[in-house]
Design an enzyme around this catalytic site. Structure first.
Site, PDB file in Angstrom:
ATOM      1  N   ASP A  94      78.512  69.046  76.321  1.00 40.20           N
ATOM      2  CA  ASP A  94      77.218  68.571  76.781  1.00 40.20           C
ATOM      3  C   ASP A  94      76.609  67.683  75.701  1.00 40.20           C
ATOM      4  O   ASP A  94      76.811  67.921  74.500  1.00 40.20           O
ATOM      5  CB  ASP A  94      76.289  69.755  77.058  1.00 40.20           C
ATOM      6  CG  ASP A  94      74.898  69.307  77.501  1.00 40.20           C
ATOM      7  OD1 ASP A  94      74.756  68.850  78.641  1.00 40.20           O
ATOM      8  OD2 ASP A  94      73.961  69.404  76.686  1.00 40.20           O
ATOM      9  N   HIS A 107      68.014  73.429  77.021  1.00 37.55           N
ATOM     10  CA  HIS A 107      68.282  71.991  76.911  1.00 37.55           C
ATOM     11  C   HIS A 107      68.772  71.611  75.514  1.00 37.55           C
ATOM     12  O   HIS A 107      68.457  70.537  74.999  1.00 37.55           O
ATOM     13  CB  HIS A 107      67.041  71.174  77.287  1.00 37.55           C
ATOM     14  CG  HIS A 107      66.653  71.328  78.720  1.00 37.55           C
ATOM     15  ND1 HIS A 107      67.228  70.600  79.740  1.00 37.55           N
ATOM     16  CD2 HIS A 107      65.752  72.157  79.310  1.00 37.55           C
ATOM     17  CE1 HIS A 107      66.693  70.957  80.893  1.00 37.55           C
ATOM     18  NE2 HIS A 107      65.798  71.899  80.656  1.00 37.55           N
ATOM     19  N   ASP A 148      73.463  75.065  76.501  1.00 42.97           N
ATOM     20  CA  ASP A 148      73.678  74.643  77.885  1.00 42.97           C
ATOM     21  C   ASP A 148      75.143  74.779  78.299  1.00 42.97           C
ATOM     22  O   ASP A 148      75.443  75.087  79.453  1.00 42.97           O
ATOM     23  CB  ASP A 148      73.224  73.201  78.076  1.00 42.97           C
ATOM     24  CG  ASP A 148      71.698  73.070  78.117  1.00 42.97           C
ATOM     25  OD1 ASP A 148      71.015  74.091  77.943  1.00 42.97           O
ATOM     26  OD2 ASP A 148      71.206  71.947  78.316  1.00 42.97           O
TER      27      ASP A 148
END
Length: 278
Positions: free
Chosen positions: A18, A165, A170
């Site tokens: 991510d 976040h 995540d």
């Protein structure tokens, strides 16, 4: 203790990853990678083999807010002393190259940002042997019941806590969401006439990340860069009341355990439930 990944020789490992980035507020501005996080897992056991995360300092620090008004909390001060992308590029390359890439909406965002970042420093980008985008997979397999396809909504549906976040957090949440979805789908496939519900009325649309200026407060009504937009409000209704999904799952486990006496234990069957998401 070293974790082994026994399986067919030559089977590629899966890397869930991510990115956290800046959000352009003007047409023509680019995204700058501010954080990279990844977890390498064994495809046969889904056990973690390796993890890595790092903040990244963009060439132009002015693109990062002095005070973060976005959910990830990354500020100019927090990345000021972080390594630049070219300083961590070799490590990122070694983690991604030659593996199956997995993540939420990575095909339309993260994969593109990775290629851009490597092109910026004149280095060949890593190449995946396959891509698993959980946004597309879950929209097809599970989205009818879970409302919009934001990771925060999916996590809330299963009671997994609040999304931070931040890249590595995540990624871990993404893995847990997939495991929970796979388990529910496996249980439903075991007793299709009893458990397979009708989830009409819920629809999902895959979108790219928003090009908003990032100055909105962190709330559910804000369009996420990673997921489709949702309606205004803090929560979306889901078919199960809070906490009832876990109770339903436990009841089904008891039923299946009773049916499986003298045969393969339920835990052995659940180990293979991730195949339903293929």
């Amino acid at each position: 203790m070293e974790v082994s990944c026994a399986g067919k020789e030559g089977t590629p490992e899966i890397v869930f990853f991510d990115l956290e980035t800046t959000v352009p507020n003007k047409s023509g501005q680019r995204f700058w990678v501010l954080e990279f996080g990844a977890i390498v897992v064994c495809p046969q056991k889904l056990v973690e083999l390796e993890s890595f995360s790092t903040l990244i300092r963009p060439k132009d620090l002015s693109v990062v807010s002095l005070r973060s008004s976005r959910c990830n909390g990354i500020t100019r001060e927090s990345v000021a002393n972080a390594p630049s992308f070219d300083e961590v590029a070799d490590k990122i390359f070694s983690i991604l190259n030659g593996r199956v890439w997995a993540g939420h909406n990575i095909q339309r965002f993260d994969c593109i940002r990775i290629k851009e970042a490597f092109a910026e420093i004149g280095m060949p980008a890593p190449v995946p042997v396959g891509i698993i985008d959980s946004l597309g997979v879950l929209t097809n397999k599970f989205g009818r019941r879970a409302g919009n396809m934001k990771m925060a909504t999916l996590a809330a549906y299963f009671g997994l806590g609040q999304q931070t976040h931040r890249s590595l957090d995540d990624v871990r949440m993404n893995l847990e969401v997939l495991k929970h979805c796979a388990t529910v789908l496996f249980l439903e496939s075991s007793l299709p006439g009893t458990l397979h519900g009708k989830w009409n009325g819920f629809s999902s649309t895959i979108t790219t990340r928003s090009r908003s200026n990032g100055k909105l407060p962190c709330r559910e009504s804000e369009t996420s860069r990673k997921s489709p937009p949702t309606v205004v409000g803090c929560q979306r209704a889901v078919p199960y009341a809070r906490g009832s999904l876990g109770k339903m799952t436990e009841r089904v486990k008891d039923m299946l355990s009773w049916k499986a006496q003298g045969k393969q234990p339920l835990n052995q069957l659940l180990k293979h439930s991730h195949s339903l998401l293929r």
